[in-house]
Write a protein that holds these residues in place. Structure first.
Motif, PDB file in Angstrom:
ATOM      1  N   VAL A 155     -22.808  29.402  36.747  1.00  0.00           N
ATOM      2  CA  VAL A 155     -22.612  29.206  38.195  1.00  0.00           C
ATOM      3  C   VAL A 155     -22.222  27.759  38.490  1.00  0.00           C
ATOM      4  O   VAL A 155     -21.333  27.486  39.293  1.00  0.00           O
ATOM      5  CB  VAL A 155     -23.889  29.601  38.971  1.00  0.00           C
ATOM      6  CG1 VAL A 155     -23.771  29.212  40.445  1.00  0.00           C
ATOM      7  CG2 VAL A 155     -24.130  31.094  38.843  1.00  0.00           C
ATOM      8  N   CYS A 198     -25.240  39.206  34.437  1.00  0.00           N
ATOM      9  CA  CYS A 198     -24.607  38.040  33.810  1.00  0.00           C
ATOM     10  C   CYS A 198     -24.927  38.045  32.316  1.00  0.00           C
ATOM     11  O   CYS A 198     -25.587  37.161  31.792  1.00  0.00           O
ATOM     12  CB  CYS A 198     -25.112  36.762  34.480  1.00  0.00           C
ATOM     13  SG  CYS A 198     -24.123  35.326  34.028  1.00  0.00           S
ATOM     14  N   CYS A 205     -18.988  40.427  36.895  1.00  0.00           N
ATOM     15  CA  CYS A 205     -18.895  39.454  37.990  1.00  0.00           C
ATOM     16  C   CYS A 205     -18.652  40.064  39.373  1.00  0.00           C
ATOM     17  O   CYS A 205     -19.298  39.626  40.335  1.00  0.00           O
ATOM     18  CB  CYS A 205     -17.833  38.422  37.660  1.00  0.00           C
ATOM     19  SG  CYS A 205     -18.261  37.472  36.182  1.00  0.00           S
ATOM     20  N   CYS A 208     -21.751  40.828  41.276  1.00  0.00           N
ATOM     21  CA  CYS A 208     -22.824  39.824  41.122  1.00  0.00           C
ATOM     22  C   CYS A 208     -23.126  39.161  42.467  1.00  0.00           C
ATOM     23  O   CYS A 208     -22.207  38.728  43.166  1.00  0.00           O
ATOM     24  CB  CYS A 208     -22.392  38.772  40.103  1.00  0.00           C
ATOM     25  SG  CYS A 208     -23.545  37.376  40.000  1.00  0.00           S
ATOM     26  N   CYS A 214     -19.855  31.078  42.088  1.00  0.00           N
ATOM     27  CA  CYS A 214     -19.877  30.851  40.633  1.00  0.00           C
ATOM     28  C   CYS A 214     -18.616  30.135  40.158  1.00  0.00           C
ATOM     29  O   CYS A 214     -17.502  30.664  40.241  1.00  0.00           O
ATOM     30  CB  CYS A 214     -20.019  32.189  39.909  1.00  0.00           C
ATOM     31  SG  CYS A 214     -20.092  31.990  38.121  1.00  0.00           S
ATOM     32  N   GLN A 222     -16.178  32.160  31.998  1.00  0.00           N
ATOM     33  CA  GLN A 222     -17.550  32.621  31.743  1.00  0.00           C
ATOM     34  C   GLN A 222     -17.919  32.496  30.265  1.00  0.00           C
ATOM     35  O   GLN A 222     -19.055  32.147  29.927  1.00  0.00           O
ATOM     36  CB  GLN A 222     -17.721  34.090  32.170  1.00  0.00           C
ATOM     37  CG  GLN A 222     -17.499  34.357  33.646  1.00  0.00           C
ATOM     38  CD  GLN A 222     -16.083  34.785  33.938  1.00  0.00           C
ATOM     39  OE1 GLN A 222     -15.129  34.269  33.374  1.00  0.00           O
ATOM     40  NE2 GLN A 222     -15.932  35.740  34.846  1.00  0.00           N
TER      41      GLN A 222
HETATM   42  S1  SF4 Z   1     -20.268  35.648  38.824  1.00  0.00           S
HETATM   43 FE1  SF4 Z   1     -20.225  36.368  36.736  1.00  0.00          FE
HETATM   44  S2  SF4 Z   1     -20.521  34.566  35.451  1.00  0.00           S
HETATM   45 FE2  SF4 Z   1     -21.097  34.018  37.539  1.00  0.00          FE
HETATM   46  S3  SF4 Z   1     -23.306  34.344  37.620  1.00  0.00           S
HETATM   47 FE3  SF4 Z   1     -22.362  36.215  38.337  1.00  0.00          FE
HETATM   48  S4  SF4 Z   1     -22.128  37.517  36.487  1.00  0.00           S
HETATM   49 FE4  SF4 Z   1     -22.532  35.423  35.819  1.00  0.00          FE
END
Ligand code: SF4
Length: 371
Positions: A155, A198, A205, A208, A214, A222
């Motif tokens: 992030v 994650c 993503c 998420c 992020c 990532q």
């Molecule tokens: S956006 Fe993707 S890389 Fe970023 S915290 Fe969420 S899952 Fe993880």
């Protein structure tokens, strides 16, 4: 990188994560209402280096056998190791057992609720103490496990060049982000996010809750977080083990010394082959050094490949018979030895590799009469 997120950004991240967690936290057996300090402690220790799916059945059995600190403290080490059998990193089980005895002796059987006392317990480091204090006691303490490290480093795109600097930056972030009075729920949510969304490979993503903030997602980087040190090649060793028969159906097992790798577990005696040494010579030498007896080496029973954290082994197990003489206690380089039958092995704690030798024995038509 955004080393010190502004309060407004912290508040956005906190509410997004806590809202998400309200509908996504898995019902796990240590997530009781209210959280129980003993269960939180045991689960955190079991979850080190181990996946939730693996831990759940071990945890359920553990709390049936040792429902509280007192029961764990009273239990013989053998029973504790047996309950841990197959979970790996056995120092964790020995430390839980020792810590339970210390908690009974010094804290009236209650898991202590202050950081100093927790950190003095065997096997309790900064992470475990932070998890217990925040989740079980509602303290505003950060906890930085592997999952949380990964999420925060992505992030905030934290790319410190060394492990100590990276950890320092991530601990600071973990503390800066804590919502006052809700650190336990926040830490649990963050662990859950790392375990289910994650993930190390192919993070999910789009759904998420922190996608909006992020940096790694925005940059498509990532996979670069957390940064990894170059890995040295993992060494490999050829190791031998002897199933020493006294008579048909009765064989010898030895107990490893209490400290060190797999300490306190039972095993088929043997050891690592020296360069240029044949497996049979290795086995004869190891048994002489470990038990003070000579053996005749017979057929190979099985070959087991196994990976530990820092090395891999190929374990060659052979049938063997004692030359005249019993193992001599004064010659032992092990904690103890005993003769057992295969059905008695059920009540003895073995490492994962030795359990596979036992499996081979169960399949072997030679069990009854190997000679
Ligand atoms: S956006 Fe993707 S890389 Fe970023 S915290 Fe969420 S899952 Fe993880």
């Amino acid at each position: 990188m955004e080393p010190n997120p502004q309060p407004e950004r912290c508040a956005q991240l906190q509410s997004a994560l806590l809202d998400w967690a309200a509908g996504h936290l898995r019902p796990l057996p240590w997530r009781t209402t209210p959280r129980d300090p003993y269960r939180v402690w045991v689960s955190e220790v079991m979850l080190q280096q181990t996946r939730v799916e693996t831990v759940v059945p071990y945890f359920e059995r553990w709390v049936r056998l040792f429902p509280d600190v007192q029961a764990l403290a009273r239990a013989p080490l053998d029973d504790v190791l047996k309950a841990w059998e197959g979970l790996g990193y056995y120092a964790r089980a020995r430390n839980l057992h020792r810590a339970a005895r210390e908690i009974v002796a010094a804290h009236g059987g209650h898991v202590p609720d202050d950081a100093e006392a927790l950190r003095r317990l065997p096997g309790v480091g900064r992470y475990t103490a932070g998890a217990i204090l925040s989740i079980a006691f509602g303290r505003d303490e950060p906890a930085l496990d592997g999952n949380i490290r990964r999420v925060l480093s992505r992030v905030f795109a934290v790319a410190e060049p060394t492990r100590p600097r990276l950890d320092r930056a991530l601990w600071e972030l973990a503390r800066a982000l804590l919502p006052t009075g809700r650190a336990g729920a926040f830490n649990e949510a963050l662990m859950e996010l790392g375990a289910t969304i994650c993930t190390p490979r192919n993070p999910l993503c789009p759904p998420c809750p922190w996608a909006f903030a992020c940096a790694a997602y925005a940059q498509g980087t990532q996979a670069l977080f957390p940064p990894r040190a170059a890995r040295k090649p993992t060494p490999h060793y050829d190791v031998t083990a002897a199933v020493i028969w006294r008579e048909p159906g009765v064989f010898l097992v030895a107990r490893r010394n209490a400290e060190g790798l797999l300490g306190g577990l039972w095993e088929f005696p043997g050891g690592k082959a020296e360069p240029g040494e044949s497996l049979e010579d290795c086995l004869r030498r190891e048994i002489r050094e470990e038990l003070g007896v000579r053996i005749r080496v017979g057929e190979r029973l099985t070959v087991v490949k196994h990976a530990y954290t820092h090395f891999r082994i190929t374990l060659h197990a052979f049938h063997a018979w004692l030359e005249p003489g019993e193992p001599e206690p004064q010659a032992l380089d092990c904690a103890a030895w005993r003769w057992i039958r295969l059905d008695e092995a059920e009540s003895v704690a073995f490492s994962a590799a030795d359990l596979r030798i036992l499996d081979a024995l169960r399949r072997s038509s030679q069990v009854a009469s190997p000679r």
